[in-house]
Design a protein around this motif. Structure first.
Motif, PDB file in Angstrom:
ATOM      1  N   SER A  42       2.724  -1.669  18.903  1.00 23.38           N
ATOM      2  CA  SER A  42       1.285  -1.377  18.643  1.00 23.38           C
ATOM      3  C   SER A  42       0.224  -2.378  18.069  1.00 23.38           C
ATOM      4  CB  SER A  42       1.548  -0.097  17.752  1.00 23.38           C
ATOM      5  OG  SER A  42       1.933   1.060  18.043  1.00 23.38           O
ATOM      6  N   THR A  43       0.994  -3.310  17.167  1.00 20.76           N
ATOM      7  CA  THR A  43      -0.026  -4.434  16.953  1.00 20.76           C
ATOM      8  C   THR A  43      -0.517  -5.110  18.080  1.00 20.76           C
ATOM      9  OG1 THR A  43       1.449  -4.392  14.938  1.00 20.76           O
ATOM     10  CG2 THR A  43       0.060  -6.209  15.091  1.00 20.76           C
ATOM     11  N   TYR A  56       4.309  -4.961   6.862  1.00 23.40           N
ATOM     12  CA  TYR A  56       5.714  -5.132   6.498  1.00 23.40           C
ATOM     13  C   TYR A  56       5.871  -5.077   4.869  1.00 23.40           C
ATOM     14  CZ  TYR A  56       7.121  -6.323  11.201  1.00 23.40           C
ATOM     15  OH  TYR A  56       7.364  -6.104  12.361  1.00 23.40           O
ATOM     16  N   HIS A  57       6.275  -4.105   4.235  1.00 25.74           N
ATOM     17  CA  HIS A  57       6.596  -3.842   2.971  1.00 25.74           C
ATOM     18  C   HIS A  57       5.231  -4.048   2.153  1.00 25.74           C
ATOM     19  CE1 HIS A  57      10.401  -3.623   4.010  1.00 25.74           C
ATOM     20  NE2 HIS A  57      10.491  -4.876   4.399  1.00 25.74           N
ATOM     21  N   GLY A  58       3.997  -3.598   2.763  1.00 28.69           N
ATOM     22  CA  GLY A  58       2.742  -3.547   2.085  1.00 28.69           C
ATOM     23  C   GLY A  58       1.786  -5.059   2.311  1.00 28.69           C
ATOM     24  N   SER A  59       2.474  -5.899   3.110  1.00 31.58           N
ATOM     25  CA  SER A  59       1.586  -7.151   3.247  1.00 31.58           C
ATOM     26  C   SER A  59       1.664  -7.557   4.839  1.00 31.58           C
ATOM     27  CB  SER A  59       2.250  -8.055   2.354  1.00 31.58           C
ATOM     28  OG  SER A  59       1.481  -9.156   2.477  1.00 31.58           O
ATOM     29  N   VAL A  60       1.042  -8.785   5.179  1.00 29.25           N
ATOM     30  CA  VAL A  60       1.244  -9.239   6.446  1.00 29.25           C
ATOM     31  C   VAL A  60       2.834  -9.643   6.556  1.00 29.25           C
ATOM     32  CG1 VAL A  60      -1.213  -9.969   6.570  1.00 29.25           C
ATOM     33  CG2 VAL A  60       0.674 -11.499   5.845  1.00 29.25           C
ATOM     34  N   SER A  61       3.119  -9.632   8.065  1.00 27.54           N
ATOM     35  CA  SER A  61       4.182 -10.318   8.479  1.00 27.54           C
ATOM     36  C   SER A  61       4.417 -11.542   8.384  1.00 27.54           C
ATOM     37  CB  SER A  61       4.483  -9.564  10.034  1.00 27.54           C
ATOM     38  OG  SER A  61       3.661 -10.362  10.729  1.00 27.54           O
ATOM     39  N   THR A 101      -1.721  -2.620  11.611  1.00 34.86           N
ATOM     40  CA  THR A 101      -1.100  -1.063  11.833  1.00 34.86           C
ATOM     41  C   THR A 101       0.370  -1.045  11.098  1.00 34.86           C
ATOM     42  OG1 THR A 101       0.566  -2.290  13.553  1.00 34.86           O
ATOM     43  CG2 THR A 101      -1.526  -1.579  14.424  1.00 34.86           C
ATOM     44  N   ALA A 102       0.450   0.185  10.696  1.00 33.76           N
ATOM     45  CA  ALA A 102       1.691   0.301   9.696  1.00 33.76           C
ATOM     46  C   ALA A 102       2.079   1.787   9.757  1.00 33.76           C
ATOM     47  CB  ALA A 102       1.193  -0.038   8.269  1.00 33.76           C
ATOM     48  N   TYR A 103       3.255   2.225   9.604  1.00 29.67           N
ATOM     49  CA  TYR A 103       3.560   3.546   9.409  1.00 29.67           C
ATOM     50  C   TYR A 103       3.328   4.089   8.406  1.00 29.67           C
ATOM     51  CZ  TYR A 103       6.404   7.537  11.203  1.00 29.67           C
ATOM     52  OH  TYR A 103       6.772   8.755  11.308  1.00 29.67           O
ATOM     53  N   GLY A 104       1.958   4.510   8.042  1.00 29.00           N
ATOM     54  CA  GLY A 104       1.506   5.262   6.869  1.00 29.00           C
ATOM     55  C   GLY A 104       0.140   4.534   6.495  1.00 29.00           C
ATOM     56  N   VAL A 118      -3.384  -0.031   4.970  1.00 28.05           N
ATOM     57  CA  VAL A 118      -4.884  -0.387   4.195  1.00 28.05           C
ATOM     58  C   VAL A 118      -4.650  -1.750   3.324  1.00 28.05           C
ATOM     59  CG1 VAL A 118      -6.503   0.253   2.260  1.00 28.05           C
ATOM     60  CG2 VAL A 118      -5.990   1.746   4.386  1.00 28.05           C
ATOM     61  N   THR A 119      -3.258  -1.560   2.738  1.00 29.52           N
ATOM     62  CA  THR A 119      -3.067  -2.764   1.686  1.00 29.52           C
ATOM     63  C   THR A 119      -2.929  -4.018   2.670  1.00 29.52           C
ATOM     64  OG1 THR A 119      -0.769  -2.302   1.668  1.00 29.52           O
ATOM     65  CG2 THR A 119      -2.023  -1.476  -0.133  1.00 29.52           C
ATOM     66  N   THR A 120      -2.389  -3.806   3.760  1.00 31.55           N
ATOM     67  CA  THR A 120      -2.188  -5.092   4.719  1.00 31.55           C
ATOM     68  C   THR A 120      -3.680  -5.494   5.061  1.00 31.55           C
ATOM     69  OG1 THR A 120       0.006  -4.271   5.385  1.00 31.55           O
ATOM     70  CG2 THR A 120      -1.077  -5.863   6.856  1.00 31.55           C
ATOM     71  N   LEU A 121      -4.443  -4.565   5.441  1.00 34.12           N
ATOM     72  CA  LEU A 121      -5.839  -5.265   5.922  1.00 34.12           C
ATOM     73  C   LEU A 121      -6.523  -5.542   4.549  1.00 34.12           C
ATOM     74  CD1 LEU A 121      -8.083  -5.014   7.769  1.00 34.12           C
ATOM     75  CD2 LEU A 121      -8.868  -2.806   6.907  1.00 34.12           C
ATOM     76  N   GLN A 122      -6.317  -5.370   3.396  1.00 31.22           N
ATOM     77  CA  GLN A 122      -6.839  -6.044   2.272  1.00 31.22           C
ATOM     78  C   GLN A 122      -6.420  -7.480   2.059  1.00 31.22           C
ATOM     79  OE1 GLN A 122      -6.101  -3.004  -0.627  1.00 31.22           O
ATOM     80  NE2 GLN A 122      -7.790  -2.046  -0.548  1.00 31.22           N
ATOM     81  N   THR A 123      -4.985  -7.448   2.305  1.00 31.94           N
ATOM     82  CA  THR A 123      -4.410  -8.931   2.116  1.00 31.94           C
ATOM     83  C   THR A 123      -4.857  -9.577   3.246  1.00 31.94           C
ATOM     84  OG1 THR A 123      -2.423  -7.753   1.440  1.00 31.94           O
ATOM     85  CG2 THR A 123      -2.208 -10.180   2.182  1.00 31.94           C
TER      86      THR A 123
END
Length: 200
Positions: A21-22, A84-89, A120-123, A128-133
């Motif tokens: 998806s990403t 991934y776990h709330g942040s970028v891969s 993109t994330a499952y939730g 959103v937190t990944t986008l902010q990071t």
């Protein structure tokens, strides 16, 4: 339009999963930039996976050098990461670490470049937190995040390149591509104007 007048937009991101998806989201955003007159180059997950962990003391290989030179020439960048776990891969972060090779350029790092951010994330929380990071990383690299960033909940909307995505998702991704293209033109015009003024 002459090629020299077209913004050059680099797309960076994806995962190791085929047709993720990403990476599909990244391709849609790049297509939108192309539709508005940009030239584009994609560094997808399979390419990023060939990059060794960034080490400033190790000579760069062919894949790394190609990425560095493309970022150096880029008028704009679109970055897409899974959450991934709330942040970028790690895959995407490692690729961005290679921007350190631009630190001594006249426009260091991503300075002066419009940067579109897609996650993109499952939730929703991770998206959103990944986008902010990701936007914080772009700021640290002196780039200009576009006004709109796309956070996509892949648990609700599965994106497959070549298939029409959900209308709201399609709007977000195409807006990111369009904004990067438009702001890249403004940045290029401003940079060329300043260079001309200094030479007079």
């Amino acid at each position: 339009m002459d090629l020299t007048e077209q913004p050059f937009i680099v797309g960076l991101g994806g995962t190791l999963r085929a047709d993720s998806s990403t990476e599909s989201a990244l391709r849609i955003a790049l297509d939108a930039a192309e539709a508005h007159g940009a030239r584009t180059e994609l560094f997808g997950g399979s390419t990023l996976a060939r990059l060794p962990m960034y080490d400033p003391d190790t000579p760069n290989g062919e894949d790394a050098q190609r990425l560095i030179e493309s970022l150096r020439l880029a008028d704009g960048v679109i970055i897409a990461s899974p959450g991934y776990h709330g942040s970028v891969s790690g895959l995407v972060k490692n690729a961005l670490d290679y921007a350190e090779e631009l630190r001594q350029d006249g426009n260091p790092y991503l300075s002066g470049r419009a940067v579109g951010c897609v996650t993109t994330a499952y939730g929703w929380q991770a998206a959103v937190t990944t986008l902010q990071t990701l936007r914080s990383i772009v700021h640290a690299l002196r780039g200009w995040p576009t006004p709109l960033g796309a956070a996509i909940n892949s648990g609700v909307t599965r994106i497959e390149y070549g298939q029409q995505p959900d209308e709201r998702v399609d709007f977000q991704l195409r807006t990111v591509g369009r904004e990067v293209c438009a702001l890249s033109r403004v940045s290029r015009s401003t940079t060329e104007g300043l260079a001309g003024a200094r030479s007079e």
